[in-house]
Design a protein around this motif. Structure first.
Motif, PDB file in Angstrom:
ATOM      1  N   SER A  42      -5.378 -16.615   4.832  1.00  0.00           N
ATOM      2  CA  SER A  42      -6.638 -15.889   4.641  1.00  0.00           C
ATOM      3  C   SER A  42      -7.072 -16.060   3.188  1.00  0.00           C
ATOM      4  CB  SER A  42      -6.443 -14.422   5.008  1.00  0.00           C
ATOM      5  OG  SER A  42      -7.626 -13.694   4.836  1.00  0.00           O
ATOM      6  N   HIS A  46      -4.240 -10.998   0.566  1.00  0.00           N
ATOM      7  CA  HIS A  46      -4.767 -10.396   1.780  1.00  0.00           C
ATOM      8  C   HIS A  46      -3.709  -9.936   2.780  1.00  0.00           C
ATOM      9  CE1 HIS A  46      -9.174 -12.016   1.531  1.00  0.00           C
ATOM     10  NE2 HIS A  46      -8.771 -11.410   0.430  1.00  0.00           N
ATOM     11  N   HIS A  51      -3.603  -3.760  -1.185  1.00  0.00           N
ATOM     12  CA  HIS A  51      -3.687  -2.300  -1.071  1.00  0.00           C
ATOM     13  C   HIS A  51      -2.474  -1.584  -1.667  1.00  0.00           C
ATOM     14  CE1 HIS A  51      -0.788  -2.181   2.272  1.00  0.00           C
ATOM     15  NE2 HIS A  51      -1.487  -3.125   2.890  1.00  0.00           N
ATOM     16  N   PHE A 285      -4.686 -10.583  11.472  1.00  0.00           N
ATOM     17  CA  PHE A 285      -4.755  -9.419  10.589  1.00  0.00           C
ATOM     18  C   PHE A 285      -4.806  -9.912   9.140  1.00  0.00           C
ATOM     19  CE2 PHE A 285      -3.119  -5.846   8.158  1.00  0.00           C
ATOM     20  CZ  PHE A 285      -3.745  -4.765   8.760  1.00  0.00           C
ATOM     21  N   ARG A 287      -7.242  -8.743   5.355  1.00  0.00           N
ATOM     22  CA  ARG A 287      -7.520  -7.709   4.355  1.00  0.00           C
ATOM     23  C   ARG A 287      -8.066  -6.483   5.076  1.00  0.00           C
ATOM     24  NH1 ARG A 287     -10.837  -5.746   0.217  1.00  0.00           N
ATOM     25  NH2 ARG A 287      -9.864  -5.833  -1.858  1.00  0.00           N
ATOM     26  N   GLU A 288      -7.138  -5.811   5.752  1.00  0.00           N
ATOM     27  CA  GLU A 288      -7.515  -4.687   6.596  1.00  0.00           C
ATOM     28  C   GLU A 288      -6.602  -3.498   6.334  1.00  0.00           C
ATOM     29  OE1 GLU A 288      -8.067  -5.819  10.814  1.00  0.00           O
ATOM     30  OE2 GLU A 288      -7.589  -7.855  10.150  1.00  0.00           O
ATOM     31  N   LEU A 289      -7.114  -2.324   6.695  1.00  0.00           N
ATOM     32  CA  LEU A 289      -6.327  -1.100   6.648  1.00  0.00           C
ATOM     33  C   LEU A 289      -6.200  -0.531   8.048  1.00  0.00           C
ATOM     34  CD1 LEU A 289      -7.793   0.598   3.434  1.00  0.00           C
ATOM     35  CD2 LEU A 289      -5.564  -0.517   3.675  1.00  0.00           C
ATOM     36  N   GLY A 322      -1.843   1.320   4.894  1.00  0.00           N
ATOM     37  CA  GLY A 322      -1.712  -0.123   5.046  1.00  0.00           C
ATOM     38  C   GLY A 322      -0.303  -0.505   5.426  1.00  0.00           C
TER      39      GLY A 322
END
Length: 806
Positions: A42, A46, A51, A285, A287-289, A322
């Motif tokens: 990604s 990331h 996070h 998956f 850069r996600e929370l 995260g």
């Protein structure tokens, strides 16, 4: 996102563009490697990096692990100036509170260890702690420690600085490239297949964070790291929050704190975190929370509010949830993959930001020089084996390890999850007799015996097993005992090239007659001790090898890596096929004589003899050797005969008062005999001459691995020596105590410690400079109190080996 054409080949390919992966690339170019390619599916950071809270704490339970964290801090102080990339490094110091007497003992032990190698750490009173951090309520606070050089950093800025430094040194870092397969041949990773083409490689590095297990499986490399949810909150800003606060940790209340701009970031380690990505974290998956869980976070927030009443007035700006990677024991996974000769792993970093600088440096050294500059066994991928790879085990242990991150880490402790899967054939018999079991490499092993006994550990006092172990210790010294040591790792090696190959690998001379046991070390080219084990020569080219329960992957891998590949040697792991009962003590010969087919007299069966005999119905390989310093035999038997062998020995030994004993007694017995433990007293950091094991080095046998370095060590003399000290007071010692000369100079740190029940003294081992190892009197700092001690030249118990050779 940077787009660069994918090359057809690269000498070193790194998979994963988080802080750790980018640090490895940075340090590889520092080592002179230019042909380095990093692939990130990604964007850089990331995974879990972007996070992360960014705390940097150096204090760890082991000296070398603290030193690795110190490497990070030293780098963070110069990285911005070097690369031009701002990392927002703030060396504000860290304050760690003790809200219980047990925690205070734990912190005092850490301070003593830190002092042994000049680590800048200070104890402070509760009042002094409050001056440093005025927001805390002191209720229940016993004491605190302050580390001036700790701090916090911007995780994204740090990663980008690594990347910029790596690129300036010639490395290529390409984002948006998904690895889909890894081709292997003859124990080597050869090609990396990606969404944008295929890359040939000479060396492969898996730094894929929470995807590391999926990436590893593409190459047949098993990695027990998984991912779990981790939350922290950021408060609203307030003028009441002072500037220039240090970071704060209150492990008894399970929270950490990082100062933000007029705000506070607070997280912790609750007991019921949620595994993420069961069956493998999806590659999609990025850069996600994850959805926040305020109900679960209350377990952190409420105790934090008790310590920080200002939280009652502050609103929560955000609650970040995260996924983070974690291993079954909570420590990172680093090193050469056992399954492949050219693949390395760097994953499972729960504190990856703090560790990234030191870990990247260590792995770069491992790749370029064949080993890191210091022993990192606590992080080594080889500490895990097949038992640790099941999904149930990994997730049970991961959740427990996460929760235990801030629990008190006792000197001797056992985990509760992931237990019971690997049992000796004697397990039900010993359980009925009151065995209190511990776990080692998945094996359930008897630690001590007491009907209804419970483990209650202690730092400065006596643990619950003290008297029971003392009785087992005395029974071994005075009568006869049985130890179930079936968890030993065991190998068979044979073939026409076996003797020549093993003679090259071992430091001692294996050219003994068939039926002889040879104690030896396996050394690296520096002469450092990679393994400490016993070879039984059973024929001209037939050997049986025994090593510790947790060292089978490491030691077996070391041997296999150095065997010829021409088919002249066969290697088999027979750990699960053989049970081991150790019968030992001054009356052990009398017991054995009643039931063994054959003569077990001293003349017929001398020390270090190895013979195949019958006991009852059981075919047994009897080896006259023990780890407790008494007359005794290891009895290696096919597992189906183990219960029969045990019952036969118990019946024969009844008239002599035969007793069961466990691993806690082995520890106290081996300390009295100055028997060393690999991983504590001996490691790759030390050579046999420094450890007093020169008797097991055969320089005159011809060439072997490490001979040149060992010859220099003997010729030039050692610069440090492992010494034995007897303390004037029966204080609790566990290893990690600072050693002082009579004039107050710090000389070193103890490697092992415990109480000798025969000599009635506390015993420690420790390395000190050779020129300082001539005095008689020293001081050992235990829990910040210095206790006078005497150095002795020989073993505290039976130094002339009369009992052993009887």
């Amino acid at each position: 996102m940077t787009r660069t054409r994918l090359p057809d080949r690269a000498r070193i390919v790194i998979i994963g563009g988080g802080a750790v992966g980018c640090s490895i690339a940075y340090h590889l170019v520092k080592e002179g490697e230019k042909d380095v390619l990093l692939l990130e599916k990604s964007g850089l950071t990331h995974g879990a990096t972007w996070h992360a809270a960014g705390l940097v704490g150096q204090l760890r339970s082991k000296r070398n692990l603290t030193r690795l964290m110190q490497d990070s801090v030293r780098l963070y102080g110069t990285l911005t100036a070097e690369t031009g990339q701002e990392i927002e490094w703030r060396p504000a110091g860290s304050l760690r509170l003790a809200s219980s007497e047990a925690r205070w003992s734990e912190l005092k032990r850490s301070v003593s260890t830190g002092r042994s190698f000049g680590f800048d750490i200070h104890t402070v009173s509760p009042a002094e702690a409050q001056k440093m951090f005025p927001l805390i309520d002191l209720k229940g606070v016993v004491g605190a420690v302050f580390v001036p050089s700790d701090g916090y950093v911007d995780p994204t800025g740090l990663t980008m600085a690594y990347a910029k430094g790596a690129r300036s040194g010639g490395a290529k870092l390409i984002e948006g490239v998904l690895v889909t397969a890894i081709e292997t041949w003859d124990r080597r990773a050869t090609r990396v297949v990606t969404s944008q083409g295929t890359v040939e490689c000479e060396i492969l590095v898996n730094a894929a964070g929470m995807w590391a297990d999926r990436v590893g499986s593409m190459a047949g490399v098993k990695i027990p790291a998984v991912a779990v949810e981790h939350q922290y909150m950021v408060t609203e800003k307030s003028a009441e929050i002072p500037k220039n606060l240090p970071t704060l940790r209150d492990p008894d209340k399970a929270f950490y704190l990082k100062p933000d701009v007029s705000a506070l970031a607070i997280g912790g380690w609750e007991p019921n975190t949620i595994p993420f990505g069961r069956g493998g974290v999806p590659f999609e998956f990025g850069r996600e929370l994850l959805p926040s869980n305020f109900e679960r976070f209350e377990q952190i927030a409420l105790p934090a509010t008790e310590r920080l009443p200002i939280l009652e007035k502050l609103g929560v700006r955000t609650l970040i949830n995260g996924p983070i990677p974690i291993s079954p024991d909570g420590e990172p996974i680093l090193g050469r993959a056992p399954e492949l000769d050219n693949a390395f792993v760097a994953c499972g970093f729960t504190s990856g930001i703090a560790a990234s600088g030191g870990a990247g440096k260590a792995l770069a050294q491992w790749i370029v020089h064949g080993e890191p500059e210091r022993d990192l066994w606590a992080f080594d991928v080889r500490r895990f084996g097949l038992h640790h790879m099941s999904g149930r085990y990994r997730y049970e242990r991961a959740v427990e390890a996460y929760h235990r991150y801030y629990l008190i880490h006792w000197p001797v402790e056992e985990l509760s999850m992931g237990r019971g899967g690997r049992r000796s054939p004697l397990y039900p018999l010993l359980k009925q007799k009151g065995a209190v079991f511990g776990s080692r490499f998945g094996w359930e092993r008897p630690n001590w015996f007491c009907s209804g006994g419970k483990d209650v550990p202690s730092f400065e006092g006596r643990p619950s097993w003290f008297e029971a172990v003392a009785a087992e210790h005395r029974a071994t010294r005075e009568c006869v005992t049985l130890f179930d040591q079936s968890s030993f790792s065991k190998f068979e090696i044979d073939g026409p090239g076996a003797f020549a190959a093993l003679q090259w690998i071992a430091a001692n001379d294996l050219d003994k007659s068939a039926g002889t046991a040879i104690y030896t070390q396996l050394c690296n080219e520096r002469g450092g001790i990679e393994a400490d084990l016993t070879f039984m020569r059973m024929g001209e080219n037939r050997f049986y090898i025994v090593t510790g329960s947790a060292f089978g992957v490491r030691d077996g891998g070391w041997i296999r890596r150095h065997l010829p590949t021409d088919g002249s040697v066969d290697f088999r792991d027979v750990t699960s096929a053989k049970a081991v009962i150790n019968v030992c003590g001054p009356r052990s010969r009398e017991v054995l004589a009643k039931v063994a087919d054959g003569d077990v007299s001293n003349a017929a069966f001398p020390y270090l003899g190895a013979r195949e005999i019958r006991i009852g119905y059981a075919p047994v390989l009897a080896v006259r050797i023990t780890y407790v310093g008494e007359l005794g035999w290891e009895l290696h038997v096919p597992v189906e005969y183990a219960a029969h062998l045990y019952e036969t020995l118990c019946e024969a030994g009844a008239e002599f008062g035969i007793a069961d004993a466990g691993y806690r007694a082995i520890e106290t017995l081996r300390l009295e005999k100055r028997y060393l433990y690999w991983g504590a007293d001996i490691t790759p950091d030390y050579n046999p001459y420094e450890a007093g094991l020169g008797f097991a080095v055969a320089l005159n046998k011809g060439d072997f691995i490490g001979r040149d370095a060992l010859l220099r060590a003997r010729t030039e003399g050692v610069k440090r020596k492992l010494c034995t000290f007897l303390l004037d007071e029966p204080v609790a010692v566990h290893g990690g105590e600072a050693i002082y000369a009579g004039d107050g100079r710090v000389l070193g740190v103890t490697s092992s410690g415990g109480f000798g029940h025969t000599i009635r003294k506390s015993i420690v081992f420790g390395y000190i400079p050779a020129e300082a190892a001539k005095a008689e009197r020293y001081e050992i700092e235990a829990f910040m109190r210095r206790v006078p001690a005497t150095r002795i030249d020989k073993a505290p118990y039976d130094p002339e080996r009369k009992k052993l050779l009887a």
